[in-house]
Design an enzyme around this catalytic site. Structure first.
Site, PDB file in Angstrom:
ATOM      1  N   ASN A  26     -13.925  -0.514   8.754  1.00  0.00           N
ATOM      2  CA  ASN A  26     -13.026  -0.984   7.713  1.00  0.00           C
ATOM      3  C   ASN A  26     -12.492  -2.376   8.003  1.00  0.00           C
ATOM      4  O   ASN A  26     -12.381  -3.215   7.094  1.00  0.00           O
ATOM      5  CB  ASN A  26     -11.863   0.007   7.570  1.00  0.00           C
ATOM      6  CG  ASN A  26     -10.931  -0.356   6.438  1.00  0.00           C
ATOM      7  OD1 ASN A  26     -11.358  -0.648   5.329  1.00  0.00           O
ATOM      8  ND2 ASN A  26      -9.640  -0.338   6.711  1.00  0.00           N
ATOM      9  N   GLU A  47     -16.431  -7.551   1.636  1.00  0.00           N
ATOM     10  CA  GLU A  47     -15.509  -7.658   0.507  1.00  0.00           C
ATOM     11  C   GLU A  47     -14.986  -9.089   0.366  1.00  0.00           C
ATOM     12  O   GLU A  47     -14.833  -9.597  -0.753  1.00  0.00           O
ATOM     13  CB  GLU A  47     -14.346  -6.688   0.697  1.00  0.00           C
ATOM     14  CG  GLU A  47     -14.761  -5.231   0.588  1.00  0.00           C
ATOM     15  CD  GLU A  47     -13.641  -4.268   0.923  1.00  0.00           C
ATOM     16  OE1 GLU A  47     -13.736  -3.097   0.506  1.00  0.00           O
ATOM     17  OE2 GLU A  47     -12.677  -4.672   1.610  1.00  0.00           O
ATOM     18  N   HIS A  80     -10.045   1.593   1.223  1.00  0.00           N
ATOM     19  CA  HIS A  80     -10.242   1.427  -0.214  1.00  0.00           C
ATOM     20  C   HIS A  80     -11.729   1.332  -0.539  1.00  0.00           C
ATOM     21  O   HIS A  80     -12.466   0.597   0.119  1.00  0.00           O
ATOM     22  CB  HIS A  80      -9.576   0.151  -0.712  1.00  0.00           C
ATOM     23  CG  HIS A  80      -8.085   0.179  -0.729  1.00  0.00           C
ATOM     24  ND1 HIS A  80      -7.317  -0.069   0.393  1.00  0.00           N
ATOM     25  CD2 HIS A  80      -7.207   0.416  -1.740  1.00  0.00           C
ATOM     26  CE1 HIS A  80      -6.030   0.001   0.067  1.00  0.00           C
ATOM     27  NE2 HIS A  80      -5.938   0.299  -1.214  1.00  0.00           N
ATOM     28  N   ARG A 113       0.852  -1.180   0.000  1.00  0.00           N
ATOM     29  CA  ARG A 113       0.000   0.000   0.000  1.00  0.00           C
ATOM     30  C   ARG A 113       0.893   1.236   0.000  1.00  0.00           C
ATOM     31  O   ARG A 113       1.460   1.600   1.012  1.00  0.00           O
ATOM     32  CB  ARG A 113      -0.927  -0.010   1.215  1.00  0.00           C
ATOM     33  CG  ARG A 113      -2.047  -1.041   1.092  1.00  0.00           C
ATOM     34  CD  ARG A 113      -2.702  -1.333   2.430  1.00  0.00           C
ATOM     35  NE  ARG A 113      -3.934  -2.085   2.282  1.00  0.00           N
ATOM     36  CZ  ARG A 113      -3.993  -3.383   2.007  1.00  0.00           C
ATOM     37  NH1 ARG A 113      -2.879  -4.083   1.856  1.00  0.00           N
ATOM     38  NH2 ARG A 113      -5.155  -3.994   1.883  1.00  0.00           N
ATOM     39  N   ASN A 163      -9.469   6.805  -4.755  1.00  0.00           N
ATOM     40  CA  ASN A 163     -10.161   5.559  -4.412  1.00  0.00           C
ATOM     41  C   ASN A 163     -10.172   5.306  -2.906  1.00  0.00           C
ATOM     42  O   ASN A 163     -10.610   4.259  -2.455  1.00  0.00           O
ATOM     43  CB  ASN A 163      -9.486   4.382  -5.132  1.00  0.00           C
ATOM     44  CG  ASN A 163     -10.142   3.047  -4.835  1.00  0.00           C
ATOM     45  OD1 ASN A 163     -11.357   2.902  -4.939  1.00  0.00           O
ATOM     46  ND2 ASN A 163      -9.340   2.061  -4.435  1.00  0.00           N
TER      47      ASN A 163
END
Length: 258
Positions: free
Chosen positions: A136, A144, A106, A74, A127
């Site tokens: 998160n 996700e 993200h 990252r 983004n």
């Protein structure tokens, strides 16, 4: 007990004309909120908002070929395709975790495109948003992961995700530009098989607990559109949109919710 209404519909009279950004979107990329630039990239299409400094929506297409690559780094960068006063820079996030307990979240997850040549594009700050660490690292990442789990079984999925601004949350302590941090987020997961579309939409607040179950946050696409001010699948006919966007739980089993 929830009444489960499957958001699945056999589509008729579809237009399959392809725009430049159609590969990242199902039934057209979202419309609405004309306060910035739409940027098309190989792995996603996003609509930047010059006032909030974050994307109003990002659309992407996850397949077995895009994910399951090696571990990626990252390395945050400002978006080179946006004017500097329309987006944030890495230094704007200094002390964010220590003071307001947010991560660099993200919208298009890196893990979903780790097997692509353009995975670094997920680390552009257009983004990224300041996302509550509990959200998160809790229900958001579990959703996700559920998307990737379903894709790993051979099912392509289209996703549209973005922020909501319904109450004040916080400000980045070291940012030198005006910005508005989201109060929550939406994610719409869609699957088309032949002439049938299934979809599930979710809304999660920045105040979410790390232990929250994303399955309990499902809403209709109509609710997302009303609260976010967008049209998610603009190429759907009126009749098709009436059915699929007003119902819920279309992909509930596929995403691991029972």
């Amino acid at each position: 007990m929830k009444t489960i209404i499957k958001a699945s519909i056999v589509l008729t009279g579809l237009c399959f004309a392809h725009s430049a950004n159609a590969a990242n979107c199902l039934q057209g990329c979202p419309t609405g909120l004309n306060n910035g630039n739409t940027i098309e990239r190989s792995i996603y299409t996003l609509k930047n908002n010059r006032y909030t400094k974050f994307a109003d929506w990002v659309a992407y297409h996850v397949t077995t070929n895009t994910m399951s690559g090696p571990s990626r780094s990252r390395s945050w960068k400002a978006d080179p395709d946006l004017y500097s006063h329309y987006t944030l820079e890495p230094n704007d996030y200094t002390d964010a975790y220590a003071t307001i307990n947010t991560d660099r979240g993200h919208q298009v997850p890196l893990a979903s495109f780790s097997n692509t040549a353009d995975w670094k594009l997920t680390n552009l700050l257009s983004n990224i948003t300041p996302q509550s660490s509990a959200l998160n690292q809790g229900p958001w990442v579990r959703l996700e992961t559920a998307v990737r789990n379903h894709v790993s079984n051979g099912n392509d999925l289209y996703v549209v995700t973005g922020p909501l601004y319904e109450y004040y949350f916080a400000e980045l302590p070291q940012a030198n530009e005006a910005h508005t941090i989201p109060s929550g987020y939406f994610k719409i997961v869609m699957e088309q098989s032949g002439s049938t579309i299934k979809a599930s939409a979710f809304i999660m607040e920045q105040s979410a607990s790390r232990s929250d179950n994303f399955c309990n946050t499902e809403v209709s696409i109509d609710e997302v559109e009303s609260r976010a001010g967008i049209n998610v699948m603009p190429n759907l006919s009126y009749n098709n949109a009436q059915v699929i966007e007003s119902t819920v739980f279309g992909l509930i089993n596929e995403l691991g919710c029972n």
